[in-house]
Design a protein around this motif. Structure first.
Motif, PDB file in Angstrom:
ATOM      1  N   SER A 162     -32.246 -17.326  44.385  1.00  0.00           N
ATOM      2  CA  SER A 162     -32.988 -18.457  44.151  1.00  0.00           C
ATOM      3  C   SER A 162     -32.600 -19.410  44.718  1.00  0.00           C
ATOM      4  O   SER A 162     -32.846 -20.563  45.399  1.00  0.00           O
ATOM      5  N   LEU A 163     -30.970 -18.772  45.939  1.00  0.00           N
ATOM      6  CA  LEU A 163     -30.911 -20.371  47.947  1.00  0.00           C
ATOM      7  C   LEU A 163     -32.552 -20.838  47.984  1.00  0.00           C
ATOM      8  O   LEU A 163     -32.917 -20.045  48.019  1.00  0.00           O
ATOM      9  N   LYS A 164     -32.980 -22.002  48.078  1.00  0.00           N
ATOM     10  CA  LYS A 164     -34.129 -22.176  48.698  1.00  0.00           C
ATOM     11  C   LYS A 164     -33.847 -22.439  50.821  1.00  0.00           C
ATOM     12  O   LYS A 164     -34.938 -22.321  51.448  1.00  0.00           O
ATOM     13  N   GLU A 165     -32.676 -21.390  51.431  1.00  0.00           N
ATOM     14  CA  GLU A 165     -32.877 -22.156  52.572  1.00  0.00           C
ATOM     15  C   GLU A 165     -31.696 -20.206  52.604  1.00  0.00           C
ATOM     16  O   GLU A 165     -31.513 -19.846  52.205  1.00  0.00           O
ATOM     17  N   PHE A 166     -32.795 -20.050  53.683  1.00  0.00           N
ATOM     18  CA  PHE A 166     -31.661 -19.180  54.035  1.00  0.00           C
ATOM     19  C   PHE A 166     -30.419 -18.875  55.362  1.00  0.00           C
ATOM     20  O   PHE A 166     -30.146 -19.618  55.501  1.00  0.00           O
TER      21      PHE A 166
ATOM     22  N   TYR B 244     -31.245  -5.270  46.180  1.00  0.00           N
ATOM     23  CA  TYR B 244     -30.830  -6.403  46.763  1.00  0.00           C
ATOM     24  C   TYR B 244     -30.347  -6.085  48.088  1.00  0.00           C
ATOM     25  O   TYR B 244     -29.347  -5.807  48.236  1.00  0.00           O
ATOM     26  N   GLU B 245     -31.212  -6.951  48.940  1.00  0.00           N
ATOM     27  CA  GLU B 245     -30.738  -6.998  50.105  1.00  0.00           C
ATOM     28  C   GLU B 245     -30.390  -8.427  51.216  1.00  0.00           C
ATOM     29  O   GLU B 245     -31.371  -9.409  50.811  1.00  0.00           O
ATOM     30  N   LYS B 246     -30.235  -8.711  52.196  1.00  0.00           N
ATOM     31  CA  LYS B 246     -29.789  -9.777  52.518  1.00  0.00           C
ATOM     32  C   LYS B 246     -31.063  -9.794  53.681  1.00  0.00           C
ATOM     33  O   LYS B 246     -31.181  -9.566  54.374  1.00  0.00           O
ATOM     34  N   VAL B 247     -31.454 -11.466  53.573  1.00  0.00           N
ATOM     35  CA  VAL B 247     -32.765 -11.983  54.916  1.00  0.00           C
ATOM     36  C   VAL B 247     -32.189 -12.878  54.986  1.00  0.00           C
ATOM     37  O   VAL B 247     -31.955 -13.755  54.435  1.00  0.00           O
TER      38      VAL B 247
ATOM     39  N   ALA C 182     -23.825 -14.337  38.758  1.00  0.00           N
ATOM     40  CA  ALA C 182     -24.151 -14.898  40.494  1.00  0.00           C
ATOM     41  C   ALA C 182     -25.145 -14.341  41.316  1.00  0.00           C
ATOM     42  O   ALA C 182     -25.096 -15.322  43.117  1.00  0.00           O
ATOM     43  N   ILE C 183     -25.580 -13.001  41.580  1.00  0.00           N
ATOM     44  CA  ILE C 183     -26.800 -12.928  42.415  1.00  0.00           C
ATOM     45  C   ILE C 183     -28.089 -13.238  41.934  1.00  0.00           C
ATOM     46  O   ILE C 183     -28.276 -14.014  42.768  1.00  0.00           O
TER      47      ILE C 183
END
Length: 213
Positions: free
Chosen positions: A189-193, A208-211, A183-184
């Motif tokens: 691996s998302l292509k967009e922010f 792991y941190e949200k950017v 799940a992480i």
């Protein structure tokens, strides 16, 4: 399938290796899951157990105990020899569909072999209940989505913290580290922010941190 690995170790190193393996297997974690919870690369513990990298540091022992939520380091080392001498060892790993058979032998100067320990674990590649397993991955993904959309990842979190939070929210004790790890990965691996970013920490390994950019 049978594979063998050789390495030279002291009795202390053998004792710690055995302690690590017993603790890991008793919790039902694969080597990849154990490495993940420690914040290390996926094959770190496997490399240790296959004698490709000999010995564990104090940092390894600390991170291992933390990942297992053990308050004490006791029980992580067993004594097999009267003296802390080096010797050659052979690990025989037999892989079947359902289980993994692990045997460690000490090799004497005359090349005779003495069995030091024998362990069994379930093959992590074996899926006993495919439908349930697919549901666990979906549940982990749903819980991670809730956490991702909240404020949890506004500061860096360890794999262990994420795993603990997911199990608490879901209330499902069948969620394993591999489910959370997958799940992480879907959010890193998302292509967009926004997306999750894996960062390195000297003290905690991977975090792991949200950017947002």
């Amino acid at each position: 399938m049978v594979t063998t690995f050789k390495g030279r170790m002291t009795s202390l190193q053998v004792g710690i290796l055995y302690g690590f393996m017993v603790k890991r297997i008793s919790r039902g974690y694969s080597t990849a899951e154990m490495s993940f919870l420690m914040g290390y690369s996926t094959d770190y513990i496997r490399q240790k157990e296959e004698l490709k990298q000999i010995g564990f540091s104090f940092e390894d022992i600390h991170n291992f105990a933390t990942a297992l939520e053990e308050r004490s380091w006791r029980g992580f080392s067993y004594s097999y020899e009267e003296h802390n001498k080096e010797a050659d060892y052979l690990l025989v790993k037999t892989l079947s569909k359902v289980r993994i058979d692990l045997q460690l032998f000490r090799i004497a100067e005359d090349q005779s072999q003495t069995l030091v320990f024998h362990l069994l674990e379930e093959n992590p590649g074996y899926v006993r209940y495919p439908t349930s397993e697919a549901e666990y991955f979906q549940e982990a993904q749903a819980v991670m989505k809730v956490l991702f959309e909240g404020r949890l990842f506004y500061s860096a979190k360890t794999a262990l913290e994420i795993y603990q939070r997911c199990r608490t929210i879901s209330g499902n004790n069948n969620l394993d580290p591999k489910h959370i790890q997958a799940a992480i990965a879907s959010f890193t691996s998302l292509k967009e922010f926004p997306k999750l970013k894996k960062i390195r920490s000297k003290e905690y390994g991977c975090m792991y941190e949200k950017v947002f950019e």
